[in-house]
Design a protein around this motif. Structure first.
Motif, mmCIF file in Angstrom:
data_model
loop_
_atom_site.group_PDB
_atom_site.id
_atom_site.type_symbol
_atom_site.label_atom_id
_atom_site.label_comp_id
_atom_site.label_asym_id
_atom_site.label_seq_id
_atom_site.Cartn_x
_atom_site.Cartn_y
_atom_site.Cartn_z
ATOM 1 N N UNK A 84 0.828 -1.198 0.000
ATOM 2 C CA UNK A 84 0.000 0.000 0.000
ATOM 3 C C UNK A 84 0.856 1.240 0.000
ATOM 4 N N UNK A 121 -7.440 -2.635 2.608
ATOM 5 C CA UNK A 121 -7.911 -1.259 2.682
ATOM 6 C C UNK A 121 -8.159 -0.818 1.257
ATOM 7 N N UNK A 122 -9.419 -0.593 0.946
ATOM 8 C CA UNK A 122 -9.771 -0.297 -0.431
ATOM 9 C C UNK A 122 -9.463 1.159 -0.743
ATOM 10 N N UNK A 123 -8.643 1.368 -1.756
ATOM 11 C CA UNK A 123 -8.356 2.726 -2.190
ATOM 12 C C UNK A 123 -8.639 2.784 -3.675
ATOM 13 N N UNK A 124 -9.387 3.781 -4.087
ATOM 14 C CA UNK A 124 -9.704 3.814 -5.512
ATOM 15 C C UNK A 124 -8.503 4.377 -6.278
ATOM 16 N N UNK A 127 -7.605 8.777 -5.688
ATOM 17 C CA UNK A 127 -8.312 9.151 -4.458
ATOM 18 C C UNK A 127 -8.282 10.649 -4.193
ATOM 19 N N UNK A 128 -8.771 11.420 -5.137
ATOM 20 C CA UNK A 128 -8.738 12.874 -4.968
ATOM 21 C C UNK A 128 -10.104 13.436 -5.302
ATOM 22 N N UNK A 129 -10.412 14.640 -4.851
ATOM 23 C CA UNK A 129 -11.770 15.148 -5.064
ATOM 24 C C UNK A 129 -12.069 15.388 -6.539
ATOM 25 N N UNK A 133 -18.311 16.720 -8.372
ATOM 26 C CA UNK A 133 -18.968 16.324 -7.134
ATOM 27 C C UNK A 133 -18.867 17.414 -6.091
ATOM 28 N N UNK A 134 -17.756 18.133 -6.077
ATOM 29 C CA UNK A 134 -17.621 19.223 -5.108
ATOM 30 C C UNK A 134 -18.695 20.270 -5.377
ATOM 31 N N UNK A 136 -21.585 19.745 -6.776
ATOM 32 C CA UNK A 136 -22.890 19.189 -6.369
ATOM 33 C C UNK A 136 -23.058 19.292 -4.871
ATOM 34 N N UNK A 137 -21.977 19.016 -4.154
ATOM 35 C CA UNK A 137 -22.065 19.090 -2.690
ATOM 36 C C UNK A 137 -22.367 20.510 -2.254
ATOM 37 N N UNK A 138 -21.746 21.477 -2.934
ATOM 38 C CA UNK A 138 -22.018 22.866 -2.553
ATOM 39 C C UNK A 138 -23.452 23.231 -2.836
ATOM 40 N N UNK A 140 -25.922 21.187 -2.657
ATOM 41 C CA UNK A 140 -26.706 20.570 -1.580
ATOM 42 C C UNK A 140 -26.630 21.431 -0.326
ATOM 43 N N UNK A 141 -25.435 21.880 -0.008
ATOM 44 C CA UNK A 141 -25.273 22.694 1.200
ATOM 45 C C UNK A 141 -26.095 23.973 1.068
ATOM 46 N N UNK B 256 -8.909 7.559 1.139
ATOM 47 C CA UNK B 256 -9.584 8.067 -0.047
ATOM 48 C C UNK B 256 -9.951 9.536 0.051
ATOM 49 N N UNK B 260 -9.838 15.736 0.612
ATOM 50 C CA UNK B 260 -11.075 16.193 -0.014
ATOM 51 C C UNK B 260 -11.667 17.312 0.833
ATOM 52 N N UNK B 262 -14.497 18.515 1.059
ATOM 53 C CA UNK B 262 -15.849 18.297 1.571
ATOM 54 C C UNK B 262 -15.841 17.471 2.839
ATOM 55 N N UNK B 343 -23.056 12.797 -2.754
ATOM 56 C CA UNK B 343 -23.461 13.959 -3.553
ATOM 57 C C UNK B 343 -24.569 13.623 -4.520
#
Lengths: 432, 417
Positions: A84, A121-124, A127-129, A133-134, A136-138, A140-141, B256, B260, B262, B343
């Motif tokens: 890893x 330990x699963x890591x895609x 693994x970064x934002x 999606x960020x 979309x999250x904003x 939602x907020x 992961x 980030x 968020x 999201x």
């Protein structure tokens, strides 16, 4: 294989960490017999430990994994844990590969997909934002916050009539833009009455036209004097002029005094909506000493900080309530600590002191100013009867100052900040 | 003409109704939704009158003396067993006549033997429980009548009545033989697990209600944090590489999402922990060494949507609270896609979950307040017990008949306590 299981057992020595003795390690009892195989494994284990010390990660696990990878069956997805740290691409490949088909283990239970033991330990792979999606999250907020705000919305919002006395000087753009932005954020209708000393000028008109709210720009011919005392007097006259405009035009709403260098919080505008006739809010006074003293040696600054901490934090001006939440008096500014040290001329580098009670801390229902209103309270004076020169605070508009409503949880919330910062007379604000 | 008048009157009435309902909506209270659980609005049921509980009088060495030795038991997350005892002693469901009781409660504090660090040791608990049961079976006839099938015990430890903090060991031991017919009130809940027997009542872990109340912030404060978590990702003392602790799920969250923006996740212990939860939209509740954690209680009380990452977990009062509608469940294997999952939830659903969480009966059901209040966790436990009544006739054994094997289990358990 015994040694392997002993290694596994050592990981099973779990919480509490300092508590290793109590949990019995059954398999280590077997180590009593010194068969050559056991000795061999012991030596190998010691060698691996030494190599691990040198390399800095668990070498023994690597060896065991490579040699015994097919026959290690105690538990499930035996992902390459030590790898890893080395490369993420190897782990990515493993993430893609699925669970081993038959999780045989002493802990596997029928009918469940949850197995006890070491998992990977699963890591895609990346693994970064992800910016989408960020966003979309904003959104939602934002939606959640809008819903939160809607719970506290005022039922019948009234227009906010902001009165600002101003004049052309170096920092005018700075201060007035602050007010422009504050008023743009107000969620209610705004009518902005800007009274300018020295007559209406194009500079001021340019700034206030950017606000997008309805503005009434009035000029007063008298020029702004260069002493603070004179300035306070003229500003009072200018405000009265604005109140007369409210009266003539019969503007309906809540009048508040937004001095151009003050800092307003958005809660202020929400709070004043609950004014019935005449309200008062608490102002925080940011009376600062001019720049020169602060640039002195650090030792002096530290001492000053210590002294300030001993004194009260920030002076607050506003209504004072008694235990039953009724107006009992006023917190006013105490000029005593600054005695002899205060600024007299506008471009002095000394502390600028506020008046005992600033206009900005009061709000009134515009109907108090109208002529011929039946349900006007009897304790208010008619605007025509007020003489310009002896008005120091809006309390003079009232016959009975005890009828003032304290706002902002009875004066406990500071809703705006009083600040006076002016540049030297010979400085120029950068153009454009 | 008369018909016209009637129609007019009807229209007026209808208009009045519509107007009053609009007026009610505009009233300034946070919008909540009623929780209709799988069994109806069971959270507000009143258990008084529906069942009778008899509390055995055990010598104080089983309860009071243990508490006197270490007062920390009143504040840690296993304190439910102590507060349950106190609640039952003064509750209207208590009866002093065992002949009319539906349920029998044995007050034995098995989770109060603490290390200097405050963690409970479960090694003497089986012996303590066994000794208590021997006492009640010899002094009262009710145990032998059913071999415990109408008795209930509070076992809030990590793996319930398996009495061990390590999962493999707990599974090896299984539920204590003598408790195999009784109803267990426990915090541990995982489907198809040896340590959760059928008919158990899952309760939330104890979280101090006063402490949480004292950290409330104004509701107007906008929720600006998207995902919030504070806690360990790697248990460095016991499992430094990760993979054992939390089945690797917490480590996966860290690896992961550590960069980030968020995800506000870290191992710090801020003093503003409760305040921060009230400013967050989602709160992660991943498993640790055991699947349950007080984070769920804290998330519910502070209105933060719990994101539960624990495969096959059974949440508290699962038959009364529709957790699927309130929280977000994420499989452990989907942790790397957690940001995509969260999201892509439509905002309407998020707002609905927040309304459900704002329901005060939901928050009450998760707490153990002193003194007890209607709708709190104590009452939900009693409701759960009441729902299991009337007892099936088959639990009553013939005199002298024995179903449980009293000598089963590790030898160490058989030593007297």
């Amino acid at each position: 294989m015994m040694k392997l299981s002993a290694l596994q057992q050592s990981y099973l020595n779990r919480r509490p960490g300092s508590f290793r003795g109590a949990a019995p390690l059954d398999s280590s009892a077997d180590g009593a017999n010194k068969s050559p195989a056991a000795v061999f494994w012991l030596v190998l284990h010691g060698l691996c430990c030494l190599i691990s010390l040198v390399l800095g990660f668990r070498f023994s696990r690597l060896v065991f994994f490579f040699i015994f990878s097919t026959s290690i069956t105690t538990n499930t997805n035996h992902f390459m844990a030590p790898f890893r740290q080395l490369t993420t691409t190897t782990t990515a490949a493993d993430v893609a590969s699925d669970l081993p088909s038959n999780p045989v283990g002493d802990a596997a239970l029928n009918g469940t997909r949850v197995v006890v033991g070491r998992h990977g330990i699963r890591i895609r792979p990346w693994p970064h934002p992800d910016p989408i999606e960020v966003m979309k999250a904003h959104q939602i907020i934002e939606r959640v916050q809008r819903e939160q705000r809607n719970q506290f919305v005022v039922k019948n919002p009234r227009t906010v009539i902001a009165v600002t006395p101003t004049y052309v000087r170096t920092f005018q753009t700075l201060h007035l833009t602050g007010v422009v932005h504050s008023l743009m954020l107000v969620p209610y209708d705004v009518v902005w009455i800007v009274v300018e000393a020295g007559g209406v000028t194009n500079e001021t008109a340019a700034i206030i036209s950017k606000s997008g709210v309805k503005t009434i720009h009035i000029g007063v011919d008298e020029k702004m004097p260069n002493t603070w005392e004179g300035r306070h007097k003229l500003e009072a006259k200018m405000r009265l002029r604005a109140l007369r405009v409210v009266r003539e035009k019969r503007l309906d709403g809540i009048v508040m005094f937004a001095d151009d260098s003050n800092v307003h919080s958005m809660e202020l505008f929400d709070e004043i909506q609950s004014t019935k006739w005449f309200g008062a809010v608490s102002i925080g006074i940011l009376a600062h000493s001019g720049g020169a003293e602060e640039l002195s040696s650090f030792a002096a600054v530290e001492k000053e900080v210590e002294e300030k901490e001993k004194k009260q934090a920030i002076p607050v001006q506003g209504p004072a309530c008694n235990a039953s939440s009724k107006l009992a008096g006023w917190h006013t500014f105490d000029p005593q600590p600054y005695e002899g040290n205060s600024a007299i001329f506008i471009d002095d580098r000394a502390t600028v002191l506020p008046m005992k009670l600033e206009w900005a801390g009061f709000v009134l229902n515009s109907r108090l100013l109208w002529k011929d209103v039946e349900d006007k309270p009897h304790w208010s004076r008619d605007l025509d009867s007020v003489v310009d020169d002896d008005i120091e605070s809006p309390l003079s508009l009232l016959k009975d100052p005890s009828m003032v409503e304290p706002l902002g949880s009875c004066g406990k919330q500071v809703l705006l900040w009083w600040l006076r910062v002016e540049a030297r007379a010979d400085s120029k604000f950068p153009a454009g | 003409m008369e018909i016209r008048n009637w129609i007019f009157a009807l229209i007026l009435c209808h208009a009045a109704l519509v107007l009053t309902s609009c007026a009610v909506e505009l009233a300034r209270s946070p919008p909540t939704e009623r929780i209709s659980g799988s069994a109806g609005d069971v959270l507000e049921d009143d258990p008084v009158g529906r069942l009778k509980v008899f509390v055995y009088e055990l010598p104080s060495k089983y309860n009071k003396k243990i508490l006197q030795k270490d007062q920390r038991c009143l504040n840690h997350m296993f304190a439910a067993e102590i507060y349950m005892h106190r609640f039952l002693l003064s509750s209207p469901v208590r009866t002093l006549n065992p002949a009319e009781a539906d349920w029998f409660y044995t007050p034995v504090y098995t989770t109060c033997d603490l290390t200097p660090n405050g963690l409970p040791l479960p090694f003497k608990s089986p012996r303590m429980m066994r000794s208590a049961i021997q006492l009640i079976s010899s002094n009262w006839p009710y145990w032998n009548r059913t071999e415990g099938a109408d008795h209930f015990f509070v076992v809030p430890h990590d793996f319930g009545a398996c009495f061990h903090y390590q999962e493999e060991k707990a599974i090896e031991r299984g539920i204590l033989t003598m408790l195999r017919r009784a109803t267990l009130v426990q915090t541990f809940g995982q489907r198809n697990h040896v340590c959760l027997k059928e008919g158990s009542i899952t309760v939330p872990p104890y979280a101090p209600p006063q402490k949480m109340q004292s950290h409330l912030i104004p509701e107007r404060t906008p929720r600006a944090i998207f995902v919030y978590f504070r806690g360990l990702f790697y248990d460095v003392g016991n499992d430094p590489e990760g993979g054992y602790y939390a089945r690797g799920a917490r480590a996966a969250v860290w690896e992961n999402f550590k960069d980030n923006p968020l995800f506000d996740i870290s191992t710090e212990h801020p003093t503003t922990y409760y305040e921060d939860m009230q400013r967050a939209v989602f709160c992660l509740c991943p498993l640790g060494w055991a699947p349950w954690s007080p984070r769920l209680v804290e998330a519910v009380v502070f209105g933060c949507i719990p994101v539960i990452i624990a495969d096959d977990i059974v949440l508290p009062f699962a038959d009364a609270i529709p957790w699927e509608e309130i929280g977000v469940f994420v499989d452990e294997k989907d942790v790397p896609n957690l940001d995509t999952i969260l999201t892509s939830i439509p905002p309407e659903i998020i707002l609905r979950k927040q309304r459900l969480l704002a329901n005060p009966s939901m928050k009450q059901a998760m707490l153990f307040p002193q003194p007890a209040q209607p709708g709190d966790a104590f009452h939900q436990v009693l409701n759960g017990l009441a729902r299991k009544l009337p007892h099936d006739k088959s639990i009553y054994l013939a005199p002298g008949e024995k179903v449980l094997n009293w000598t089963a289990g590790p030898l160490g358990d058989l030593k007297p306590w």
